[in-house]
Design an enzyme around this catalytic site. Structure first.
Site, PDB file in Angstrom:
ATOM      1  N   GLY A  27     -61.228 -51.223  33.476  1.00 53.69           N
ATOM      2  CA  GLY A  27     -62.382 -51.919  33.902  1.00 53.69           C
ATOM      3  C   GLY A  27     -62.236 -53.798  33.852  1.00 53.69           C
ATOM      4  O   GLY A  27     -61.149 -53.911  33.338  1.00 53.69           O
ATOM      5  N   ALA A  73     -70.627 -38.511  29.352  1.00 53.63           N
ATOM      6  CA  ALA A  73     -70.247 -38.684  30.813  1.00 53.63           C
ATOM      7  C   ALA A  73     -69.215 -37.647  30.966  1.00 53.63           C
ATOM      8  O   ALA A  73     -67.893 -38.153  30.728  1.00 53.63           O
ATOM      9  CB  ALA A  73     -69.824 -40.096  31.213  1.00 53.63           C
ATOM     10  N   TYR A 106     -56.854 -35.160  31.827  1.00 53.94           N
ATOM     11  CA  TYR A 106     -58.159 -35.606  31.926  1.00 53.94           C
ATOM     12  C   TYR A 106     -59.152 -34.466  31.904  1.00 53.94           C
ATOM     13  O   TYR A 106     -60.105 -34.551  31.071  1.00 53.94           O
ATOM     14  CB  TYR A 106     -58.524 -36.150  33.368  1.00 53.94           C
TER      15      TYR A 106
HETATM   16  P1  NAD Z   1     -63.846 -46.897  35.288  1.00 58.06           P
HETATM   17  O1  NAD Z   1     -62.205 -46.611  35.169  1.00 58.06           O
HETATM   18  O2  NAD Z   1     -64.182 -47.870  36.306  1.00 58.06           O
HETATM   19  O3  NAD Z   1     -64.426 -47.067  33.919  1.00 58.06           O
HETATM   20  C1  NAD Z   1     -64.279 -46.618  32.663  1.00 58.06           C
HETATM   21  C2  NAD Z   1     -64.149 -47.936  31.776  1.00 58.06           C
HETATM   22  O4  NAD Z   1     -63.717 -47.207  30.415  1.00 58.06           O
HETATM   23  C3  NAD Z   1     -63.277 -49.021  32.236  1.00 58.06           C
HETATM   24  O5  NAD Z   1     -64.026 -50.120  32.018  1.00 58.06           O
HETATM   25  C4  NAD Z   1     -62.053 -48.893  31.020  1.00 58.06           C
HETATM   26  O6  NAD Z   1     -61.733 -50.395  30.646  1.00 58.06           O
HETATM   27  C5  NAD Z   1     -63.161 -48.351  29.844  1.00 58.06           C
HETATM   28  N1  NAD Z   1     -62.162 -47.757  28.731  1.00 58.06           N
HETATM   29  C6  NAD Z   1     -61.280 -46.848  29.087  1.00 58.06           C
HETATM   30  N2  NAD Z   1     -60.824 -46.795  27.960  1.00 58.06           N
HETATM   31  C7  NAD Z   1     -61.434 -47.150  26.889  1.00 58.06           C
HETATM   32  C8  NAD Z   1     -61.339 -47.484  25.513  1.00 58.06           C
HETATM   33  N3  NAD Z   1     -60.357 -46.738  24.568  1.00 58.06           N
HETATM   34  N4  NAD Z   1     -62.267 -48.235  24.724  1.00 58.06           N
HETATM   35  C9  NAD Z   1     -63.124 -48.825  25.409  1.00 58.06           C
HETATM   36  N5  NAD Z   1     -63.288 -48.713  26.939  1.00 58.06           N
HETATM   37  C10 NAD Z   1     -62.304 -47.949  27.606  1.00 58.06           C
HETATM   38  O7  NAD Z   1     -64.221 -45.477  35.828  1.00 58.06           O
HETATM   39  P2  NAD Z   1     -65.717 -44.936  36.318  1.00 58.06           P
HETATM   40  O8  NAD Z   1     -65.489 -44.297  37.562  1.00 58.06           O
HETATM   41  O9  NAD Z   1     -66.780 -45.958  35.994  1.00 58.06           O
HETATM   42  O10 NAD Z   1     -66.009 -43.514  35.255  1.00 58.06           O
HETATM   43  C11 NAD Z   1     -66.776 -43.850  34.137  1.00 58.06           C
HETATM   44  C12 NAD Z   1     -67.172 -42.314  33.491  1.00 58.06           C
HETATM   45  O11 NAD Z   1     -67.730 -41.548  34.408  1.00 58.06           O
HETATM   46  C13 NAD Z   1     -65.766 -41.806  32.911  1.00 58.06           C
HETATM   47  O12 NAD Z   1     -65.939 -41.305  31.820  1.00 58.06           O
HETATM   48  C14 NAD Z   1     -65.509 -40.879  33.891  1.00 58.06           C
HETATM   49  O13 NAD Z   1     -64.824 -39.619  33.471  1.00 58.06           O
HETATM   50  C15 NAD Z   1     -66.914 -40.332  34.344  1.00 58.06           C
HETATM   51  N6  NAD Z   1     -66.731 -40.072  35.698  1.00 58.06           N
HETATM   52  C16 NAD Z   1     -66.831 -40.601  36.863  1.00 58.06           C
HETATM   53  C17 NAD Z   1     -66.823 -40.091  38.039  1.00 58.06           C
HETATM   54  C18 NAD Z   1     -66.652 -40.849  39.339  1.00 58.06           C
HETATM   55  O14 NAD Z   1     -66.898 -40.380  40.540  1.00 58.06           O
HETATM   56  N7  NAD Z   1     -66.642 -42.251  39.397  1.00 58.06           N
HETATM   57  C19 NAD Z   1     -66.833 -38.675  38.284  1.00 58.06           C
HETATM   58  C20 NAD Z   1     -66.847 -38.061  37.020  1.00 58.06           C
HETATM   59  C21 NAD Z   1     -66.817 -38.299  35.912  1.00 58.06           C
END
Ligand code: NAD
Ligand code: UDP
Length: 341
Positions: A38, A116, A147
């Site tokens: 992010g 999530a 994952y």
């Molecule tokens: P993203 O990669 O945009 O966001 C993930 C965020 O987590 C990032 O800002 C990253 O920097 C932060 N992060 C990662 N590891 C970290 C750590 N150790 N400490 C602190 N921050 C950390 O992804 P997204 O699409 O926004 O997904 C967010 C959540 O939703 C995730 O848990 C993902 O598994 C879940 N999810 C998303 C989708 C989708 O379609 N977007 C579908 C299923 C599940």
């Protein structure tokens, strides 16, 4: 008394929308992120708002927050296949240690905890559409196992804290979601297709494109998550748009809504790529009175408009994931590695 939420992964795609909607609902927000995938730019527009705090923290280390906390929403995790293939250990650590620490925070504060989770817990499903009672069909030793199994472990740990420590918990299983603030280079189908369509490049359809997905616009997803957060329900609850379509049809729709001159090119299919995916949302309808409102076509128009208005995101190289070594896995379709991933 103003309530306060901690959102891990708050500077990511979904997290940034959540932070915004929580603030709109009058809830103060502590956004925790280590900017692995992010960027602070995603929440820059919230920086001046009262009650918003951005903290650079890795939740796989100890999580320490001063003061009262009413809600902990654990969204930190690489989520795009190319991110978690490139960051397998970080992905497993944030799903295991990160979930442990954030559950510990919720327990210490007496907060409601929302995990999530993902449709990937169903793997390559043998029950279609996928209801919450389905246990899934996951390959633990395949490349995507890092994952899928991290999320399955996170679900089990969440239930253990609920049963053993009495923590008030909820699990949402999120199906493919798209919208503004996705990284154009994050490798997922929709940002890839929109970026390719807007630059008149061929859209890279994996395999023959007959595999299906059911894609949900981000505003609908966040609405469902907030309903679950404020409900007295543990879940897991599927949140997603049941409008299932083939990846080929999705590519054609992107070409149409963007008015692009692009064509489609077929590239190799990633290993263990699920062949079908569609949420059964009966439970969300019944428990939360929720269903999606934005059509896929309207959502794609809104997302493409945002991509056009934010050309700086095309050059998004500021993510920490960019400095990681490339994944060594077979069967991946070729990606543009010039960007964030
Ligand atoms: P993203 O990669 O945009 O966001 C993930 C965020 O987590 C990032 O800002 C990253 O920097 C932060 N992060 C990662 N590891 C970290 C750590 N150790 N400490 C602190 N921050 C950390 O992804 P997204 O699409 O926004 O997904 C967010 C959540 O939703 C995730 O848990 C993902 O598994 C879940 N999810 C998303 C989708 C989708 O379609 N977007 C579908 C299923 C599940
Ligand atoms: N996909 C594709 N072209 C791309 C990126 C992805 O055809 O440029 C396919 C991918 O193989 C999968 C589907 O689109 O079948 C959805 O992939 P995505 O990475 O968006 O999400 P997933 O559901 O695999 O987590």
């Amino acid at each position: 008394m103003v309530e306060r939420a901690v959102v891990t992964g708050g500077a990511g795609f979904l997290g940034s929308h959540l932070c915004e909607r929580l603030l709109d609902a009058g809830i103060d927000v502590v956004c925790l992120d280590n900017f692995l995938t992010g960027t602070a730019a995603n929440v820059a527009h919230l920086a001046g708002r009262p009650g918003f705090e951005l903290v650079d923290a890795d939740v796989t280390a100890f999580v320490d927050i001063a003061g009262d906390v009413d809600y902990v929403l654990h969204f930190a995790s690489p989520a795009s296949p190319i991110d978690y293939l490139q960051l397998p250990i970080q992905t497993m650590k944030v799903g295991s240690l990160g979930t442990l620490h954030t559950l510990g925070l919720a327990k210490a504060k007496g907060a409601r905890f929302l995990l999530a989770s993902t449709s990937e817990t169903y793997g390559d499903p043998q029950v279609h559409p996928q209801p919450e009672w389905y246990w899934g069909h996951v390959n633990p030793v395949g490349p995507r196992g890092v994952y899928d199994e991290a999320k399955r472990f996170a679900e089990a740990l969440t239930m253990a804290y609920r049963r053993y420590h009495g923590v008030d918990t909820a699990i949402v299983r999120i199906f493919n979601t798209f919208g503004p603030r996705m990284r154009p280079n994050d490798g997922r189908a929709i940002p890839n297709f929109i970026r390719q369509a807007l630059t008149d490049q061929p859209l890279t359809v994996a395999g023959d494109g007959t595999q299906t997905r059911s894609v949900c616009y981000v505003d609908d997803l966040v609405d469902g998550i907030l309903r679950l957060l404020l409900a007295d329900a543990a879940g897991p609850v599927n949140i997603g748009n049941p409008d299932e379509m083939s990846v080929r049809d999705l590519a054609d729709m992107v070409i149409r809504v963007t008015g692009s001159r692009s064509t489609v090119t077929f590239v190799s299919r990633p290993e263990d790529d699920p062949s079908v995916r569609q949420p059964d949302i009966s439970l969300a309808r019944e428990l939360l009175g929720w269903e999606p409102r934005v059509t896929v076509e309207d959502g794609l128009k809104l997302t493409a408009a945002w991509f056009r208005e934010h050309p700086e995101f095309y050059a998004a190289t500021a993510h920490r994931a960019a400095s990681q070594p490339a994944p060594e896995v077979g069967g991946q379709f070729p990606h543009d590695h010039s960007g964030a991933s």
